[in-house]
Scaffold this motif. Structure first.
Motif, short mmCIF file in Angstrom:
data_model
loop_
_atom_site.label_atom_id
_atom_site.label_comp_id
_atom_site.label_asym_id
_atom_site.label_seq_id
_atom_site.Cartn_x
_atom_site.Cartn_y
_atom_site.Cartn_z
N ARG A 1 11.03 -3.06 10.23
CA ARG A 1 11.11 -4.05 11.31
C ARG A 1 9.76 -4.65 11.67
O ARG A 1 9.69 -5.73 12.28
CB ARG A 1 11.75 -3.41 12.55
N ASP A 2 8.66 -3.98 11.31
CA ASP A 2 7.34 -4.52 11.63
C ASP A 2 7.01 -5.78 10.83
O ASP A 2 6.01 -6.45 11.12
CB ASP A 2 6.25 -3.47 11.40
N PHE A 3 7.83 -6.13 9.84
CA PHE A 3 7.64 -7.39 9.13
C PHE A 3 8.24 -8.56 9.91
O PHE A 3 8.08 -9.71 9.51
CB PHE A 3 8.30 -7.34 7.75
N ARG B 1 0.64 -5.79 6.40
CA ARG B 1 1.31 -6.61 7.41
C ARG B 1 0.82 -6.26 8.82
O ARG B 1 0.57 -7.15 9.65
CB ARG B 1 2.82 -6.42 7.31
N ARG B 2 0.67 -5.00 9.10
CA ARG B 2 0.25 -4.57 10.43
C ARG B 2 -1.19 -4.95 10.73
O ARG B 2 -1.57 -5.15 11.88
CB ARG B 2 0.43 -3.05 10.56
N ARG B 3 -2.01 -5.06 9.68
CA ARG B 3 -3.43 -5.37 9.85
C ARG B 3 -3.77 -6.75 9.30
O ARG B 3 -4.88 -6.99 8.85
CB ARG B 3 -4.29 -4.32 9.13
N LEU B 4 -2.81 -7.65 9.34
CA LEU B 4 -2.97 -8.96 8.72
C LEU B 4 -4.27 -9.61 9.17
O LEU B 4 -4.51 -9.82 10.36
CB LEU B 4 -1.79 -9.87 9.06
N GLU B 5 -5.13 -9.92 8.20
CA GLU B 5 -6.42 -10.53 8.47
C GLU B 5 -6.38 -12.00 8.11
O GLU B 5 -5.72 -12.40 7.14
CB GLU B 5 -7.52 -9.81 7.67
N THR B 6 -7.09 -12.81 8.86
CA THR B 6 -7.09 -14.24 8.64
C THR B 6 -7.51 -14.59 7.21
O THR B 6 -8.55 -14.15 6.74
CB THR B 6 -8.05 -14.94 9.63
N GLY B 7 -6.68 -15.35 6.54
CA GLY B 7 -7.02 -15.84 5.21
C GLY B 7 -6.58 -14.96 4.06
O GLY B 7 -6.55 -15.41 2.91
N LEU C 1 13.83 -12.68 0.51
CA LEU C 1 13.86 -11.28 0.10
C LEU C 1 12.44 -10.74 -0.04
O LEU C 1 11.70 -11.13 -0.93
CB LEU C 1 14.61 -11.18 -1.23
N HIS C 2 12.06 -9.86 0.89
CA HIS C 2 10.76 -9.19 0.87
C HIS C 2 9.62 -10.20 0.77
O HIS C 2 8.79 -10.16 -0.13
CB HIS C 2 10.70 -8.17 -0.26
N GLY C 3 9.59 -11.11 1.76
CA GLY C 3 8.58 -12.17 1.78
C GLY C 3 7.36 -11.87 2.61
O GLY C 3 6.53 -12.75 2.82
N GLY C 4 7.23 -10.63 3.11
CA GLY C 4 6.01 -10.25 3.82
C GLY C 4 5.85 -10.96 5.15
O GLY C 4 6.39 -10.54 6.17
N THR C 5 5.09 -12.04 5.17
CA THR C 5 4.77 -12.75 6.41
C THR C 5 5.88 -13.67 6.88
O THR C 5 5.83 -14.17 8.01
CB THR C 5 3.50 -13.59 6.22
N GLY C 6 6.86 -13.94 6.03
CA GLY C 6 7.92 -14.87 6.39
C GLY C 6 7.56 -16.32 6.16
O GLY C 6 8.35 -17.22 6.50
N ALA D 1 -6.24 -5.76 1.72
CA ALA D 1 -5.68 -6.44 2.88
C ALA D 1 -4.40 -7.18 2.54
O ALA D 1 -3.57 -7.45 3.41
CB ALA D 1 -6.70 -7.41 3.46
N MET D 2 -4.21 -7.51 1.25
CA MET D 2 -2.98 -8.17 0.79
C MET D 2 -1.88 -7.16 0.46
O MET D 2 -0.78 -7.55 0.07
CB MET D 2 -3.25 -9.00 -0.46
N GLY D 3 -2.18 -5.87 0.53
CA GLY D 3 -1.19 -4.87 0.13
C GLY D 3 -1.16 -4.64 -1.35
O GLY D 3 -0.19 -4.10 -1.89
N MET D 4 -2.24 -5.03 -2.06
CA MET D 4 -2.27 -4.93 -3.51
C MET D 4 -3.11 -3.75 -4.01
O MET D 4 -3.60 -3.76 -5.14
CB MET D 4 -2.81 -6.24 -4.11
N ALA D 5 -3.28 -2.73 -3.17
CA ALA D 5 -3.93 -1.51 -3.65
C ALA D 5 -3.07 -0.86 -4.73
O ALA D 5 -1.86 -1.07 -4.80
CB ALA D 5 -4.15 -0.55 -2.49
N ASN D 6 -3.70 -0.09 -5.59
CA ASN D 6 -3.06 0.46 -6.79
C ASN D 6 -1.88 1.39 -6.45
O ASN D 6 -2.07 2.47 -5.90
CB ASN D 6 -4.10 1.23 -7.60
N PRO D 7 -0.63 0.99 -6.80
CA PRO D 7 0.54 1.85 -6.54
C PRO D 7 1.10 2.49 -7.80
O PRO D 7 2.25 2.93 -7.81
CB PRO D 7 1.54 0.85 -5.97
N LEU D 8 0.33 2.52 -8.89
CA LEU D 8 0.84 3.03 -10.16
C LEU D 8 1.03 4.55 -10.10
O LEU D 8 0.17 5.28 -9.61
CB LEU D 8 -0.12 2.68 -11.30
N LEU D 9 2.14 5.01 -10.63
CA LEU D 9 2.37 6.45 -10.71
C LEU D 9 1.34 7.12 -11.61
O LEU D 9 0.97 8.27 -11.39
CB LEU D 9 3.78 6.73 -11.24
#
Length: 299
Positions: free
Chosen positions: A80-82, A18-24, A53-58, A212-220
């Motif tokens: 709040r940065d969202f 969200r903080r580094r939102l890139e075009t597209g 609920l947790h819609g990212g860009t709104g 850039a979409m926030g979809m980096a691997n978050p698996l435990l």
């Protein structure tokens, strides 16, 4: 409850994106926002109080308001940065629904539920927050998502290292989502799925977009052991061999499950009792209806 996702990392990945939102790079959220707003526009009623609920860009909330079906919409996010242009937000952990019981008429969830450890619990929280006959609309990445990437990373790691660790998260099957909706107590559920094919120059441009979409691997269970450049070069080569078009660009599939369900209310249509149907199932089905089309686009 088995924990699959590192929730701190889920939150950090989403916030960084969200903080580094890139075009597209928010194209999936835009797709979800358009589809959910179109479904909302078909509902013949108004909603006094809605929640995104947790819609990212709104984007989902903005398009939903444009339907004219909503009197008031508030957003819930982890930070709040969202906020967009300083709008007020309710801050809450990713798996929390900070709403009083029977306090809202509509809940919108775009592309977030697939990252929850306790998805049944989150759905129950949402259903409890809805007033009787309140509506829940969600978009959830489905089981076909990133199947090509999963294949090449898995086979490449096995070839080079003799074993593999999870590098692409598991996505729910549409039948599993239907079961979860019923388990959470929603009535009149409607669930469908659409697949979108996006083309990239190569594996590296796809992975940059995912980050850039926030979809980096978050698996435990993800491997903490770094892999060398040779791994990614081999994976990129294999991706091009298996999933490239004649012009050399590779394909990436994103499947999105669209869900609607209602909080119970006495006015709702009740299911028929077993054996009371007036026609055979085969007669009710349209044999000429084919599968839903795949939408293709470039990025």
């Amino acid at each position: 409850m088995e924990r699959i996702f590192d929730q701190d990392l889920v939150t950090a990945n989403r916030l960084r994106a969200r903080r580094r939102l890139e075009t597209g790079t928010d194209f999936l959220l835009e797709i979800a926002a358009r589809e959910l707003s179109e479904r909302l526009s078909l509902v013949e009623r108004r909603f006094e109080q809605a929640i995104e609920l947790h819609g990212g860009t709104g984007a989902t909330g903005r398009l939903a308001l444009q339907t004219g079906k909503i009197d008031r919409l508030d957003r819930v996010e982890t930070h709040r940065d969202f906020s967009v242009d300083g709008e007020p937000l309710t801050e809450a952990p990713f798996e929390a629904v900070p709403l009083e019981p029977q306090s809202v008429n509509l809940v919108l969830s775009p592309l977030a539920l697939h990252l929850t450890n306790d998805t049944p619990g989150v759905l129950v929280q949402i259903r409890r927050a809805l007033k009787p006959d309140g509506l829940f609309l969600a978009a959830i990445p489905g089981a076909g998502t990133l199947g090509e990437l999963r294949d090449v990373l898995l086979t490449t790691e096995v070839d080079l290292y003799g074993g593999a660790s999870p590098r692409v998260i598991p996505f729910p099957d549409i039948r599993d989502v239907g079961g979860l909706m019923q388990r959470a107590g929603f009535t009149l559920p409607v669930i469908d799925e659409e697949s979108f094919t996006v083309r990239y120059d190569n594996l590296f441009s796809l992975m940059r977009d995912l980050k850039a979409m926030g979809m980096a691997n978050p698996l435990l269970g993800r491997s903490r052991k770094p892999v060398g450049r040779a791994f990614f070069l081999k994976a990129a080569e294999r991706y091009a061999e298996r999933y490239a078009d004649p012009d050399g660009r590779i394909r990436a599939t994103f499947s999105i499950i669209f869900v609607s369900g209602w909080a119970p209310h006495e006015s709702q249509q009740k299911p028929l009792k077993p054996g009371s149907a007036k026609m055979r199932l085969a007669d009710a089905l349209d044999p000429t209806r084919g599968p839903r089309p795949t939408t293709k686009g470039d990025t």
